[in-house]
Structure formats: structure tokens, C-alpha cells
Scaffold this active site. Structure first.
Site, short mmCIF file in Angstrom:
data_model
loop_
_atom_site.label_atom_id
_atom_site.label_comp_id
_atom_site.label_asym_id
_atom_site.label_seq_id
_atom_site.Cartn_x
_atom_site.Cartn_y
_atom_site.Cartn_z
N GLU A 81 36.16 72.32 11.72
CA GLU A 81 35.32 71.13 11.74
C GLU A 81 34.53 71.15 13.04
O GLU A 81 35.07 71.40 14.11
CB GLU A 81 36.19 69.88 11.65
CG GLU A 81 36.99 69.80 10.36
CD GLU A 81 38.24 68.96 10.47
OE1 GLU A 81 38.74 68.79 11.60
OE2 GLU A 81 38.71 68.49 9.43
N TYR A 199 42.89 64.79 22.60
CA TYR A 199 42.05 64.56 21.42
C TYR A 199 41.47 63.16 21.42
O TYR A 199 40.30 62.95 21.09
CB TYR A 199 42.86 64.81 20.15
CG TYR A 199 42.74 66.21 19.60
CD1 TYR A 199 41.97 66.46 18.47
CD2 TYR A 199 43.39 67.28 20.21
CE1 TYR A 199 41.85 67.75 17.96
CE2 TYR A 199 43.28 68.56 19.71
CZ TYR A 199 42.51 68.80 18.57
OH TYR A 199 42.39 70.07 18.08
#
Length: 590
Positions: A81, A199
Site C-alpha cells: 500500500e 505507525y
């Protein structure tokens, strides 16, 4: 090496540096290794003939694979992604010519594709055999939001080897937020809290895109054909020397007086040990560790059989041999590769051979899977799957050689040791046909048609990857070595198991960033490496994230004691006449 911000240096071409006097030896040929070769050519001015890529396998690409295997079928072990702010990735591919669009770079082609066909998911989750999985909100209470924010603001060094379950309660781990998060990024609750924190900070600008995946961008084909093939063609065009079937087993160093110099590569070629002696002017770049080491493929009639045990595999054995020479500066590989049960999951590549499967995909996605445009828009997660199955259908064809009318589907399950809901067998023990049956069941195919349609209407190739999330194993600072270890004169590490502050592993950006920092440091390239995108320091992004985490509810609507509400009112009144109230209102905070 230093970091830069903005487009002043990002668009500049560095002045010609003193070309490195020796040769460069690059161990591995994954994206990080290929990027290092490209930066040596483009930015360090090294002739391609003096760059040698040493690869144990027969093909380049590492984990960025995508193959039509004779007798087996289409195989993609995983997908990548991507988003706008992969600064180093796009810096690289602006210079790599597209193989499909003459006159354009890979970046140009990618940009135009995603402009005309933007990504989004119309049904992020399903349940009850193909029905909409329900609300797209996160479903977090204010107390749960505070837990996430506490993790966000905790210094990484304070987290140490804590797991996600150590810092987030069952309320968070039972929420839609965690379902979206874990299936998109492949986190498990026993993985590193420090890595999840990274993240959260790295992609805070995309938190509102978790439910519909609108922040993501994808290539035209699988990443091997869309990224690796043009990059390899670029390097071959510059004369880079590729040597396949070469397994590097050790790098020997002279270490002393604060200096570390690589002096010899020990290799196995056709079962015979050979050595490459190095001079001080030679450069060595090593990809340490691999998330696809020891991967095993099955087929329609056989489950994959993993033969490696904890810590085995050539990439780990190489890193272990290097680390033994300086455990303080060369990292600790056993932290990542010593618990396959905690780092593995299984994927499968399913190809539809019968058009009767396609209506079920159309019903879930709201799109024609043969249109050549976005289909699922990222993964679709089956909420009530015992395997926690997710699947994705990217733009078709996903392979250049894919026959008309066929659709390539990528499937993965995070719970590979749990019996399925239709086949009643753990995914890890399933044949390709059995995984196809389980998938068709959750799509809503009538049970009296599933077995026949799986056998004749699909071809499914399962893949078990024992180290696929080894990146996320709980670790401390220092367990991953620096890109260029302290005192190194001619050696650098590449890839996902290097330490790059603020950036996140398991991304194409991390691989390319490691390569850029390695080349720019060892070759003294006079140009900044673009810093990791700084959305975490943008107050507008942080305000948006607070509101989005609470499913759009204003912060002033939070339950709070009367005295806190009074303080808020007084603070807003004191700020009257400044830009602050307007800013807070524009972002839905008040």
C-alpha cells in the site's frame, strides 16, 4: 548525510561528487538493494559496470514479487500500500522510465493512473456471507481514545519491549478501530507497542481514511511488474552487473580503533565456498533479514509445507554471522526471527476461471472487476471469519499475461491455526481448493455450488510466510542496526531491519529510504535525503485526528466535570479575537 525539507533540494540534482574509487557489492536484490544501485548510478556517479548485485535466487525483487509460475499459476505473496508522502520512493521513481508509457517515468505513470482512477473502498468489511459489515466508525469511547493518545505521546524508549496488549485495553482491541488497523497493517496484539506508535505518528494524516482506504494508491499491475521490472531495466541499461545463484554467507571485517571496514565477502556458489576480497575503496551494502525467507507455496491439492525452524533461512544466518563480530552495532537478529509462531501468517493467490464467481464480487464492491479500474479499493475484511480473512482485488488484469475474463484475488488470514467456518480445517493445513471454498463461502456462494466452483472455477495457490511480520516483534532501540553503523568506513545495511527514526517498517518507503541514506552517507552525496513527512508536527492534522478518532464528535461535547467545562469556556473566551477559535471550528473541534 543530512535530511532536507521542502522542494528546494528535493528537485535539485546534486553536484558531481568524487566517484567512489572501488566497486560496490550489493547483497540481495529486493527493492532496497535495487534502490541502492540506482542511487549509486544517479547520485553518486558510479559506473554501472562497477556495481555488482549478488542474489541467491534466480530473479530479482525480493518480497515485491508477482509471477505466473508454470504449472502453478499466478502468485503474489503480498501487496504494498502506498501514499502521497513516500518521499524517497517517489524521488527514486521519478528517474526510472516506465515500461508501459513511453516518455513517462514510473512516477508519472503512477500519478496519472491514480488521478484518473482514485482509490476508495465501498465496503471495507463484510459479514453473514457477503453482506455489508456495518458501521464505518471507529466505535471508541473517550476513555479508549485517551489510551491511543497516551501511546501516541509516550517516548519510544519508554515502551521498550511492551506489546500492544500491554498498553491498549480489551475495549480498544474489540473496536472497529483495531479491526481496521490490524487487518490493514497486519498487526497482532502481541506485536510491538513501539512499532504501533510509529505507525500512529507516521500516518496520523490518514486516520480518517482507515474505514474507506481512500488514502491509498496502487500500481497498475502487481508490484513486480510495475516497480521491479522497470527499475531492473533502468539498472541494466546503465550496465549494472547482476549475479544470481550467489548466496553470501558472511562479511568479514577489520574492527579496531573505532573503525569497521569490510574486507571479505564469503559466498556459496553451486555449493562451493568462494571469497571476494575487498579493498578499502570498495563499498558493501547488505540486506539483513527478510520477511519472505523460508516461504513455502502449496497448490490446489497441497498445503504449503514450511521446512525452516525458528531463526533459519539464509538472510538470518548472514545477519547472525555479521552481528557476531560486533553485537553492539550490528544488531540482534534473534529478536526478530526466533518465534515463527508469533511472526507468521498465510496468504493465497486465487484466480477466477469461471464467470459465475464475478457477480458476488460485483455485489460486494459495487464495481465491475473486469473494468480495468479500482475494484475493492484495498482489503475487504470478513468480520465473522474464524481466520480473520481479508481479500483484495486490484485493477485487472493484475498481470500482463493474465487471460481476459480472469480475476486475480489476493487473500490472507491472520489466524492461520484456527479451523475455518466452512472447511473446518486450520488455514495453515488447507490446500488451495480448501482456501477457495472458504473464500467462496464468505462471498455468499450457495453451499451446494461451493465445492464444484472451487474445483473447476478457481485456481488457488497458498503461501505460508514464517517471518512475514517479524518486523513487528517487540524490540528495543539498538536491536536493529543503524543504516551505516558507527565507525563504518565502507559498509551499510539495507532494508526493513535497519533503524530509521520516525519511519515505519513494512513499507516500500522504508526500503528505499534505507538505500538513499546508505548511499548518500558512504558516497558523501551533497544533497539532502527528504525527511520523513512531518504530518505529526502539523497542528491541523492533529486536530483532525482527534475529531476523527471520536467519529466526528466535537471535543467540546465530551463528558467532563463541570469545572473542566468551565475552564474550556474561559480558555475559549480568552482566545476570542485570535485565530485559535476559527482554527478549532474549521476542524470540528468546537
Amino acid at each position: 548525510m543530512y535530511h532536507s525539507n521542502g522542494n528546494y533540494e528535493a528537485f535539485a540534482t546534486p553536484a558531481a561528487a568524487a566517484t567512489p574509487a572501488g566497486d560496490a557489492y550489493i547483497v540481495g536484490s529486493g527493492l532496497a538493494a535495487l534502490a541502492a544501485a540506482a542511487f549509486l548510478v544517479r547520485d553518486a556517479g558510479m559506473p554501472g559496470e562497477r556495481i555488482h548485485v549478488l542474489e541467491a535466487d534466480a530473479l530479482p525483487g525480493g518480497a515485491c514479487d508477482g509471477l505466473d509460475v508454470p504449472g502453478l499459476g499466478l502468485v503474489i505473496r503480498g501487496g504494498r500500500e502506498m501514499e502521497d508522502h513516500f518521499e524517497c520512493l517517489w524521488d527514486l521513481f521519478r528517474s526510472v522510465p516506465s515500461l508501459d508509457a513511453p516518455g513517462l517515468s514510473v512516477l508519472d505513470e503512477f500519478y496519472r493512473l491514480n488521478k484518473t482512477d482514485p482509490n476508495s473502498s465501498l465496503m471495507r468489511t463484510i459479514r453473514d456471507r457477503g453482506h455489508d459489515g456495518g458501521t464505518r466508525g471507529f466505535g471508541l469511547s473517550d476513555a479508549a481514545c485517551r489510551q491511543i493518545m497516551t501511546l501516541f505521546f509516550t517516548p519510544e524508549a519508554d515502551l521498550g519491549t511492551k506489546t500492544i496488549a500491554d498498553v491498549l485495553s480489551d475495549e480498544v482491541l474489540d473496536s472497529n478501530f483495531w479491526l481496521y488497523w490490524r487487518t490493514m497493517f497486519a498487526f497482532q496484539e502481541w506485536h510491538s507497542a513501539a512499532e504501533m506508535r510509529r505507525y500512529l505518528q507516521r500516518f496520523i494524516h490518514h486516520i480518517q481514511g482507515l474505514p474507506d482506504l481512500s488514502a491509498l494508491k496502487f500500481t497498475k499491475y502487481n508490484q513486480y511488474e510495475s516497480l521491479i521490472e522497470p527499475l531492473v531495466a533502468y539498472l541494466r541499461g546503465h550496465g549494472v552487473d547482476f549475479r544470481f545463484g550467489v548466496t553470501v554467507t558472511d562479511v568479514r571485517f577489520d574492527i579496531g580503533l573505532g573503525r569497521k571496514t569490510a574486507r571479505r565477502l564469503v559466498c556459496a556458489i553451486d555449493g562451493r565456498e568462494q571469497a571476494i576480497d575487498l579493498c578499502a575503496d570498495d563499498l558493501v551494502f547488505v540486506t539483513n533479514g527478510s520477511n519472505v525467507d523460508g516461504s513455502a507455496l502449496g497448490d490446489k491439492e497441497h498445503a504449503p509445507q514450511v521446512v525452516v525452524e525458528d531463526g533459519q533461512g539464509p538472510s538470518w544466518q548472514l545477519w547472525r554471522a555479521i552481528a557476531a563480530q560486533d553485537p553492539d552495532d550490528f544488531g540482534r537478529p534473534d529478536v526478530f526471527c526466533s518465534d515463527i509462531a508469533a511472526s507468521r501468517w498465510e496468504s493465497a493467490t486465487l484466480t477466477t476461471l469461471d464467470e459465475r464467481v464475478l457477480p458476488y464480487l460485483r455485489a460486494i464492491t459495487g464495481r465491475d472487476p473486469l473494468s480495468g479500474k479500482v475494484v475493492t479499493g484495498g482489503i475487504v475484511t470478513v468480520r465473522d471469519s474464524s481466520w480473520l480473512m481479508s481479500f483484495t482485488v486490484n485493477r485487472q488484469p493484475h498481470f500482463r499475461t493474465q487471460p481476459d475474463g480472469q480475476v486475480a484475488v489476493w487473500i490472507y488470514g491472520l489466524h492461520a491455526d484456527v479451523p475455518g467456518d466452512y472447511v473446518r480445517t486450520p488455514m495453515a493445513q488447507c490446500t488451495g481448493d480448501e482456501i477457495a471454498r472458504e473464500w467462496l463461502f464468505h462471498l455468499g456462494v450457495p453451499t451446494d455450488q461451493i465445492d464444484e466452483l472451487a474445483a473447476t472455477g478457481t485456481r488457488c495457490v497458498p503461501c505460508m510466510m514464517p517471518y512475514v511480520t517479524s518486523y513487528f516483534m517487540p524490540r528495543r532501540l539498538g536491536d536493529r542496526p543503524g543504516v551505516v553503523p558507527p565507525g563504518s568506513t565502507n559498509f551499510a545495511f539495507l532494508g526493513q531491519f535497519t533503524e530509521i527514526p520516525r519511519d515505519t517498517v513494512f513499507t516500500t518507503e522504508y526500503s528505499v529510504r534505507s538505500a538513499m541514506e546508505a548511499v548518500y552517507t558512504l558516497c558523501r552525496v551533497d544533497r539532502g535525503v527528504p525527511e520523513v513527512f512531518g504530518s505529526v508536527y502539523d497542528v491541523r492534522v492533529l486536530l483532525d485526528a482527534v475529531v476523527q478518532l471520536r467519529d466526528g464528535r466535537r471535543v467540546t461535547d465530551m463528558a467532563m466535570p463541570w469545572w473542566q467545562r468551565l475552564l474550556v469556556k474561559r480558555a475559549l473566551k480568552a482566545a476570542s479575537g485570535t485565530v485559535l477559535p476559527k482554527l478549532l471550528a474549521e476542524h470540528g473541534v468546537i
